[in-house]
Design a protein around this motif. Structure first.
Motif, PDB file in Angstrom:
ATOM      1  N   ALA A  19       7.313  -0.715  -3.932  1.00  0.00           N
ATOM      2  CA  ALA A  19       7.181  -1.393  -2.620  1.00  0.00           C
ATOM      3  C   ALA A  19       5.815  -1.488  -2.124  1.00  0.00           C
ATOM      4  O   ALA A  19       5.131  -2.137  -1.638  1.00  0.00           O
ATOM      5  CB  ALA A  19       8.418  -1.266  -1.719  1.00  0.00           C
ATOM      6  N   ILE A  20       5.336   0.042  -2.127  1.00  0.00           N
ATOM      7  CA  ILE A  20       3.893   0.277  -1.498  1.00  0.00           C
ATOM      8  C   ILE A  20       2.890  -0.190  -2.413  1.00  0.00           C
ATOM      9  O   ILE A  20       2.082  -0.596  -1.730  1.00  0.00           O
ATOM     10  CB  ILE A  20       4.059   1.692  -1.198  1.00  0.00           C
ATOM     11  CG1 ILE A  20       4.672   2.339  -0.221  1.00  0.00           C
ATOM     12  CG2 ILE A  20       2.684   2.386  -1.060  1.00  0.00           C
ATOM     13  CD1 ILE A  20       4.843   3.816  -0.255  1.00  0.00           C
ATOM     14  N   TYR A  23       2.572  -3.748  -1.957  1.00  0.00           N
ATOM     15  CA  TYR A  23       2.141  -4.313  -0.696  1.00  0.00           C
ATOM     16  C   TYR A  23       0.730  -3.951  -0.723  1.00  0.00           C
ATOM     17  O   TYR A  23      -0.215  -4.737  -0.222  1.00  0.00           O
ATOM     18  CB  TYR A  23       2.617  -3.336   0.525  1.00  0.00           C
ATOM     19  CG  TYR A  23       1.962  -3.720   1.743  1.00  0.00           C
ATOM     20  CD1 TYR A  23       2.385  -4.829   2.526  1.00  0.00           C
ATOM     21  CD2 TYR A  23       1.107  -2.626   2.418  1.00  0.00           C
ATOM     22  CE1 TYR A  23       1.927  -4.896   4.001  1.00  0.00           C
ATOM     23  CE2 TYR A  23       0.527  -3.278   3.777  1.00  0.00           C
ATOM     24  CZ  TYR A  23       0.711  -4.201   4.330  1.00  0.00           C
ATOM     25  OH  TYR A  23       0.409  -4.654   5.508  1.00  0.00           O
ATOM     26  N   LEU A  31       6.240  -7.026   5.727  1.00  0.00           N
ATOM     27  CA  LEU A  31       7.323  -5.827   5.261  1.00  0.00           C
ATOM     28  C   LEU A  31       8.624  -6.043   5.110  1.00  0.00           C
ATOM     29  O   LEU A  31       9.316  -5.709   4.374  1.00  0.00           O
ATOM     30  CB  LEU A  31       6.863  -4.793   6.240  1.00  0.00           C
ATOM     31  CG  LEU A  31       5.309  -4.185   6.335  1.00  0.00           C
ATOM     32  CD1 LEU A  31       5.497  -3.003   7.337  1.00  0.00           C
ATOM     33  CD2 LEU A  31       5.165  -3.544   4.953  1.00  0.00           C
ATOM     34  N   ARG A  32       9.158  -6.994   6.157  1.00  0.00           N
ATOM     35  CA  ARG A  32      10.648  -7.079   6.057  1.00  0.00           C
ATOM     36  C   ARG A  32      10.907  -7.895   4.894  1.00  0.00           C
ATOM     37  O   ARG A  32      12.108  -7.519   4.121  1.00  0.00           O
ATOM     38  CB  ARG A  32      10.828  -8.039   7.351  1.00  0.00           C
ATOM     39  CG  ARG A  32      12.371  -8.287   7.368  1.00  0.00           C
ATOM     40  CD  ARG A  32      12.570  -9.350   8.459  1.00  0.00           C
ATOM     41  NE  ARG A  32      11.621 -10.499   8.499  1.00  0.00           N
ATOM     42  CZ  ARG A  32      11.121 -11.128   9.559  1.00  0.00           C
ATOM     43  NH1 ARG A  32      11.348 -10.592  10.916  1.00  0.00           N
ATOM     44  NH2 ARG A  32      10.035 -12.070   9.412  1.00  0.00           N
ATOM     45  N   LEU A  34       9.426  -7.687   1.864  1.00  0.00           N
ATOM     46  CA  LEU A  34       9.099  -6.898   0.833  1.00  0.00           C
ATOM     47  C   LEU A  34      10.518  -5.653   0.826  1.00  0.00           C
ATOM     48  O   LEU A  34      10.883  -5.460  -0.361  1.00  0.00           O
ATOM     49  CB  LEU A  34       7.833  -6.145   0.879  1.00  0.00           C
ATOM     50  CG  LEU A  34       7.289  -5.166  -0.085  1.00  0.00           C
ATOM     51  CD1 LEU A  34       6.958  -6.223  -1.446  1.00  0.00           C
ATOM     52  CD2 LEU A  34       5.729  -4.825   0.223  1.00  0.00           C
ATOM     53  N   ALA A  35      10.631  -5.102   1.686  1.00  0.00           N
ATOM     54  CA  ALA A  35      11.880  -4.290   1.706  1.00  0.00           C
ATOM     55  C   ALA A  35      13.066  -4.841   1.594  1.00  0.00           C
ATOM     56  O   ALA A  35      13.741  -4.087   0.828  1.00  0.00           O
ATOM     57  CB  ALA A  35      11.814  -3.702   3.384  1.00  0.00           C
ATOM     58  N   ARG A  42      13.306  -1.386   6.074  1.00  0.00           N
ATOM     59  CA  ARG A  42      11.804  -1.637   6.556  1.00  0.00           C
ATOM     60  C   ARG A  42      11.132  -0.680   7.069  1.00  0.00           C
ATOM     61  O   ARG A  42       9.954  -0.265   7.080  1.00  0.00           O
ATOM     62  CB  ARG A  42      11.917  -2.907   7.437  1.00  0.00           C
ATOM     63  CG  ARG A  42      10.576  -3.310   7.841  1.00  0.00           C
ATOM     64  CD  ARG A  42      10.497  -3.977   9.084  1.00  0.00           C
ATOM     65  NE  ARG A  42      11.235  -3.504  10.233  1.00  0.00           N
ATOM     66  CZ  ARG A  42      10.866  -2.485  10.972  1.00  0.00           C
ATOM     67  NH1 ARG A  42       9.619  -2.087  10.894  1.00  0.00           N
ATOM     68  NH2 ARG A  42      11.680  -2.199  11.893  1.00  0.00           N
ATOM     69  N   LEU A  45       9.653   1.845   4.787  1.00  0.00           N
ATOM     70  CA  LEU A  45       8.463   1.442   4.261  1.00  0.00           C
ATOM     71  C   LEU A  45       7.547   1.460   5.128  1.00  0.00           C
ATOM     72  O   LEU A  45       6.303   1.783   4.731  1.00  0.00           O
ATOM     73  CB  LEU A  45       8.986  -0.016   3.739  1.00  0.00           C
ATOM     74  CG  LEU A  45       7.694  -0.790   2.850  1.00  0.00           C
ATOM     75  CD1 LEU A  45       7.199  -0.015   1.757  1.00  0.00           C
ATOM     76  CD2 LEU A  45       7.983  -2.136   2.619  1.00  0.00           C
ATOM     77  N   GLN A  46       7.652   1.044   6.272  1.00  0.00           N
ATOM     78  CA  GLN A  46       6.617   1.275   7.303  1.00  0.00           C
ATOM     79  C   GLN A  46       5.924   2.732   7.325  1.00  0.00           C
ATOM     80  O   GLN A  46       4.575   2.827   7.538  1.00  0.00           O
ATOM     81  CB  GLN A  46       7.128   0.567   8.609  1.00  0.00           C
ATOM     82  CG  GLN A  46       5.906   0.338   9.704  1.00  0.00           C
ATOM     83  CD  GLN A  46       6.585  -0.435  11.074  1.00  0.00           C
ATOM     84  OE1 GLN A  46       7.774  -0.732  11.010  1.00  0.00           O
ATOM     85  NE2 GLN A  46       5.362  -0.773  11.700  1.00  0.00           N
ATOM     86  N   LEU A  49       4.070   3.773   4.589  1.00  0.00           N
ATOM     87  CA  LEU A  49       2.580   3.055   4.564  1.00  0.00           C
ATOM     88  C   LEU A  49       1.570   3.759   5.505  1.00  0.00           C
ATOM     89  O   LEU A  49       0.379   3.564   5.363  1.00  0.00           O
ATOM     90  CB  LEU A  49       2.898   1.489   4.758  1.00  0.00           C
ATOM     91  CG  LEU A  49       3.465   0.791   3.620  1.00  0.00           C
ATOM     92  CD1 LEU A  49       3.519  -0.738   4.177  1.00  0.00           C
ATOM     93  CD2 LEU A  49       2.318   0.603   2.486  1.00  0.00           C
TER      94      LEU A  49
END
Length: 75
Positions: A19-20, A23, A31-32, A34-35, A42, A45-46, A49
């Motif tokens: 996912a990273i 992105y 992000l939502r 993608l997660a 989410r 992931l945030q 990042l």
């Protein structure tokens, strides 16, 4: 950690890494979305990042012994 839990955790880490990478190659992605597509939270992931490591990879500042001292006691 049980073998099954270790496998699930490494699978989750792999999905987070993918996912990273997705992105970083296309920052216009939400992000939502993608997660959700990689089935990861989410918020996780945030934070990743923003270069924040997971708790199990960080060394606590409240430890009494350094890793070298701890290993010498184990030996």
């Amino acid at each position: 950690m049980k073998p099954q839990q270790h496998h699930l955790q490494s699978s989750k880490e792999g999905r987070i890494s993918l996912a990273i990478a997705s992105y970083q190659s296309n920052p216009s992605l939400f992000l939502r979305c993608l997660a959700a597509s990689f089935n990861i939270p989410r918020s996780t992931l945030q934070t990743r990042l923003h270069s924040i490591k997971p708790k199990r990879e960080t060394v606590s500042v409240n430890r009494k012994l350094s890793p070298i001292e701890e290993q010498s006691l184990v030996d």
